[in-house]
Scaffold this motif. Sequence first.
Motif, short mmCIF file in Angstrom:
data_model
loop_
_atom_site.label_atom_id
_atom_site.label_comp_id
_atom_site.label_asym_id
_atom_site.label_seq_id
_atom_site.Cartn_x
_atom_site.Cartn_y
_atom_site.Cartn_z
N LYS A 125 0.86 -0.80 -0.27
CA LYS A 125 0.20 -0.27 0.23
C LYS A 125 1.23 1.38 0.02
O LYS A 125 2.15 1.54 0.72
N ASN A 126 0.25 2.26 -0.80
CA ASN A 126 1.07 3.87 -0.69
C ASN A 126 2.50 3.15 -1.09
O ASN A 126 2.67 3.53 -0.45
N ALA A 127 2.81 3.33 -1.74
CA ALA A 127 4.35 2.35 -2.72
C ALA A 127 4.13 2.24 -3.91
O ALA A 127 4.79 1.90 -4.65
N GLY A 128 3.42 3.00 -4.57
CA GLY A 128 2.65 3.40 -6.52
C GLY A 128 3.44 4.52 -6.62
O GLY A 128 4.46 5.41 -5.70
N HIS A 129 2.98 5.40 -8.03
CA HIS A 129 3.39 6.02 -8.43
C HIS A 129 3.14 7.66 -7.46
O HIS A 129 4.44 8.27 -7.59
N LEU A 130 2.47 7.51 -6.73
CA LEU A 130 2.36 8.34 -6.26
C LEU A 130 3.34 8.94 -4.83
O LEU A 130 3.42 9.87 -4.19
N LYS A 187 1.54 5.33 6.26
CA LYS A 187 0.99 6.82 5.73
C LYS A 187 -0.23 6.37 4.64
O LYS A 187 0.04 5.19 3.63
N GLU A 188 -1.11 6.59 4.94
CA GLU A 188 -1.96 7.39 3.84
C GLU A 188 -1.70 7.35 3.05
O GLU A 188 -1.08 8.88 2.89
N ARG A 232 -0.95 3.71 -9.25
CA ARG A 232 -1.21 4.56 -9.40
C ARG A 232 -0.81 4.08 -7.31
O ARG A 232 0.59 5.88 -6.71
N GLU A 233 -1.53 4.13 -6.06
CA GLU A 233 -1.23 3.90 -5.38
C GLU A 233 -0.89 2.93 -5.00
O GLU A 233 -0.17 2.74 -3.71
N SER A 234 -0.21 1.27 -4.94
CA SER A 234 0.86 1.16 -4.71
C SER A 234 1.53 -0.11 -5.70
O SER A 234 1.69 0.20 -6.33
N PHE A 235 2.19 -1.63 -5.14
CA PHE A 235 3.25 -1.10 -5.77
C PHE A 235 3.30 -3.32 -5.71
O PHE A 235 2.67 -3.74 -4.65
N VAL A 236 3.06 -3.97 -6.65
CA VAL A 236 2.76 -5.61 -7.06
C VAL A 236 4.02 -6.48 -6.69
O VAL A 236 4.21 -5.89 -7.94
N ILE A 237 4.25 -7.47 -6.54
CA ILE A 237 4.91 -8.60 -6.53
C ILE A 237 4.70 -9.75 -7.00
O ILE A 237 3.88 -10.41 -5.60
N GLU A 238 4.38 -10.49 -7.81
CA GLU A 238 3.68 -11.60 -7.71
C GLU A 238 4.48 -13.30 -8.02
O GLU A 238 5.26 -13.45 -9.31
N VAL A 239 4.09 -14.08 -7.94
CA VAL A 239 5.07 -15.14 -8.24
C VAL A 239 3.58 -15.76 -8.95
O VAL A 239 2.15 -16.02 -7.39
N SER A 240 3.33 -17.09 -9.64
CA SER A 240 2.93 -18.01 -10.14
C SER A 240 4.00 -19.02 -10.53
O SER A 240 4.05 -18.77 -11.74
N ALA A 241 3.11 -20.24 -10.95
CA ALA A 241 3.57 -21.41 -11.50
C ALA A 241 2.57 -22.52 -11.22
O ALA A 241 1.28 -22.75 -10.36
#
Length: 414
Positions: A35-40, A217-218, A84-93
């Motif tokens: 959360k709150n780790a994206g572009h903003l 932070k929010e 914008r608001e989030s940063f995502v790490i994904e793992v799939s298999a």
Amino acid sequence: MAASLHDITIKDTKVPVVFEEGKYIPIVSIQLVFKNAGHLANTIDGQADMAAKLLNEGTKKDGSIGFATKLDAHAVDIGAHTGRESFVIEVSALKSEFPYAVERLKELLKDPNYTSEALEQIKHQKLGWLMQKKSDFNHVAANALRATLFKGSALARPYDGTVESIKKLTLDDIQTFITSHLGYNNVIGVVGGDISLEEANKYLKEIVTLLPKVETKEVEKVKASAKKEVAYIEEDTQQAYIFFGAPFDFSYNEKDQYKAKIAEYLLGGAGFGSRMMEEIRVKRGLTYGVYASLRRTKSASYMSGYLQTKLSTQEEAKALIQSVVDHFVKNGITQKELDSTKEFLLGSEPLRTETLSQRLGRAYNDYYYERPLDFSKEQLEKIETVTLKEMNDFIKAHTELSDISFSIVTKKEK
């Protein structure tokens, strides 16, 4: 089986977990959503995006090609991206390869490819992309609209980065972003596939324990401008690219989202069923397509839309957008429009929950936007029973939608 909400305890923090088991295909996916780790959250334009790109360059030990080769040999996907608001790490298999996939993700988190070679590689790619985007006039107009609507805020900045900001970016800048924004105390786990909740929790604990504690932070709330400004950007173009936006005083956590959904659909979201398409394309032939949406996020709530038209008709199209919105807000909708919208939204609902990823995405959004996980079902019931008067009272209350600002990419004067 429907998605459900759980949590795991990591150190001093309860980490929320959105989970759905689906045994029909032997595939497993885990997303870590920060959360709150994206572009903003950028302190340097393009920083979050470049952090994601660096995490896609494998480990320092194996390098980009070596790490990718290890993943390919087991059909494992690991990737990072930003919103914008989030940063995502994904793992799939595949289920049979998932323990191996989790080990590779742990390797990546312990040893990101913080090397000058990796930095130069992602800079080279990003600078090439930015140069291409200079002639993508939809991109140019969209950025100019944000700069006009949200002046002075993080939303107004070129969050994909600029040539200057990317050239200056250092490994330290990227490392600082990753270590200060990807923490066990601001992550949401989203897990789905052929996996039990116990297995999901076990894997999540192994992964999330590797993360640091970060300052949380929010997301900063920003109000769209009501100044009705027009920004003209002159380029060597054969068409006018018109982007438009206005405030929409309606929060992401209001209970009657279904009313905004109906209004959005009829104003500019329904393709040929929308007012904008009817007036601007069907009746006057000024464009192939015109669209508008009512965006409700934690950072901002606003209307935004776009169209392309001939240079000779840009002012007519601009005036029509204003006129369509003014008429919509003043007079509302008809019973026939409401009935056809209800029919479409209720009839197409199964298509929005066909896949596991759709259902997980919806459950995650409900959690993120502070709603119960059965919120969509409840909203559908309200769509079915909403009256014309209730809808028109809602639409007529939002006169701020008429406070439209425009950004127009148009022909450079010789």
